[in-house]
Scaffold this active site. Sequence first.
Site, PDB file in Angstrom:
ATOM      1  N   SER A  80      -5.332 -11.668   3.111  1.00  0.00           N
ATOM      2  CA  SER A  80      -6.619 -12.297   3.438  1.00  0.00           C
ATOM      3  C   SER A  80      -6.469 -13.509   4.352  1.00  0.00           C
ATOM      4  CB  SER A  80      -7.379 -12.661   2.149  1.00  0.00           C
ATOM      5  OG  SER A  80      -7.686 -11.478   1.418  1.00  0.00           O
ATOM      6  N   GLU A  85       0.845  -1.212   0.000  1.00  0.00           N
ATOM      7  CA  GLU A  85       0.000   0.000   0.000  1.00  0.00           C
ATOM      8  C   GLU A  85       0.874   1.253   0.000  1.00  0.00           C
ATOM      9  OE1 GLU A  85      -2.351  -1.209   3.341  1.00  0.00           O
ATOM     10  OE2 GLU A  85      -3.384  -2.680   2.091  1.00  0.00           O
TER      11      GLU A  85
HETATM   12  P1  13P Z   1      -5.498  -8.383   4.698  1.00  0.00           P
HETATM   13  O1  13P Z   1      -5.225  -9.472   5.725  1.00  0.00           O
HETATM   14  O2  13P Z   1      -6.574  -7.442   5.130  1.00  0.00           O
HETATM   15  O3  13P Z   1      -5.702  -8.950   3.336  1.00  0.00           O
HETATM   16  O4  13P Z   1      -4.177  -7.498   4.628  1.00  0.00           O
HETATM   17  C1  13P Z   1      -2.953  -8.126   4.499  1.00  0.00           C
HETATM   18  C2  13P Z   1      -1.891  -7.123   4.682  1.00  0.00           C
HETATM   19  O5  13P Z   1      -1.725  -6.243   3.871  1.00  0.00           O
HETATM   20  C3  13P Z   1      -1.059  -7.222   5.886  1.00  0.00           C
HETATM   21  O6  13P Z   1       0.022  -6.360   5.817  1.00  0.00           O
END
Ligand code: 13P
Length: 267
Positions: A217, A99
Site C-alpha cells: 500500500s 501472492e
Molecule cells: P500494493 O502496493 O498494491 O499494496 O501491492 C504491493 C505489492 O504486492 C508489491 O509487490
Amino acid sequence: MMAPMRPVIIAANWKMHTTPEDAGELAATIAARSGEPGVVRVVCPPFVCLAAVREALAGTGIAVGAQNLHHEIAGPFTGEVSAPMLAGLATWVILGHSERRRDAAETDALIGRKLGRAVEAGLRPILCVGEQLTEREAGRAEAVVSAQVTGCLGDHDPDALTAAGLVVAYEPVWAIGTGRNARGADAAAMAGLIRRTAAGLGWGDSAERLPVLYGGSVTAVNIGEFLAEPSIDGALVGGASLKPDEMAGIVGRAAVTARARLAAGGS
Ligand code: 13P
C-alpha cells in the site's frame, strides 16, 4: 567505518494488469513523469507485456523486470517461463511474492531454487518476504521473516548473490492491496532484521550493502515515511505503480533521499 551507500530503488509491480496493447503507453507515460536518474527505477509488467514495455522504456534509464520465473531451465512445464527465456526482455525479476506463495504454493526452498536460476541467467532478483496478519498478532513476525530469508538464501553463496545485486522487499501480507501500510519504524526494524539474518548466513559486512525495500500500500503520500528510515532503500509498489501521478510523486520523493545519500557520502 563509513556506512555503505546503498542505492534508492523504486520498483513497480504491475501484477496481472495491462495488455500488450496498452502497457507500452503506460510505461512511456510513467517514464516521462519519473525522470530521476539518481533513483534506480524498474517496471515489472506481466510476461506478455515485457516486449512492449522494453521497447517503450528503451533509452529512459528505467529497467524492465519479470514477476516470476520457473525453477527449471527447460522441460515439460506447460505454461511456465524459465530464466533463459527472459534474455533480451528483462534484466530484473521479482521472486517469492506473497501472492505466489499463496496461489502457487511457493515454498522458501522452491523460491531459493528460482533465485539460483535468476543469478545464473544474470537477472537481478527482488526477493519478497513478509508475515501474515495472524503471525504479526501472535508476535511471530520477526521469526517468520527471518525464517523466510534463511530458507530462500541459505543454500546460496553470499558473494554470488551480492554480485547479482540481490534486493530484498519486505512486504507484510496484511499491507498488500489493503490500503493499510506498515509503520515506517516497523518496516525499518524488519530491514535491520533481514540484514542481520543475512549476516548470520555468512554475508558478513556485505549484509550492510543489501538493499531492502518496503512494499504494501505504498503511495505518493506515505512513501516519505519509509524513505525517512535510513535502513529502507525504496519501495516495491503495486496498485499505485499503475498510476503515473502516483509514480511521479513516489519517484520524486525517492530522488530527495537519493540526493541526500549522495551528499552524505558513504563508502
Ligand atoms: P500494493 O502496493 O498494491 O499494496 O501491492 C504491493 C505489492 O504486492 C508489491 O509487490
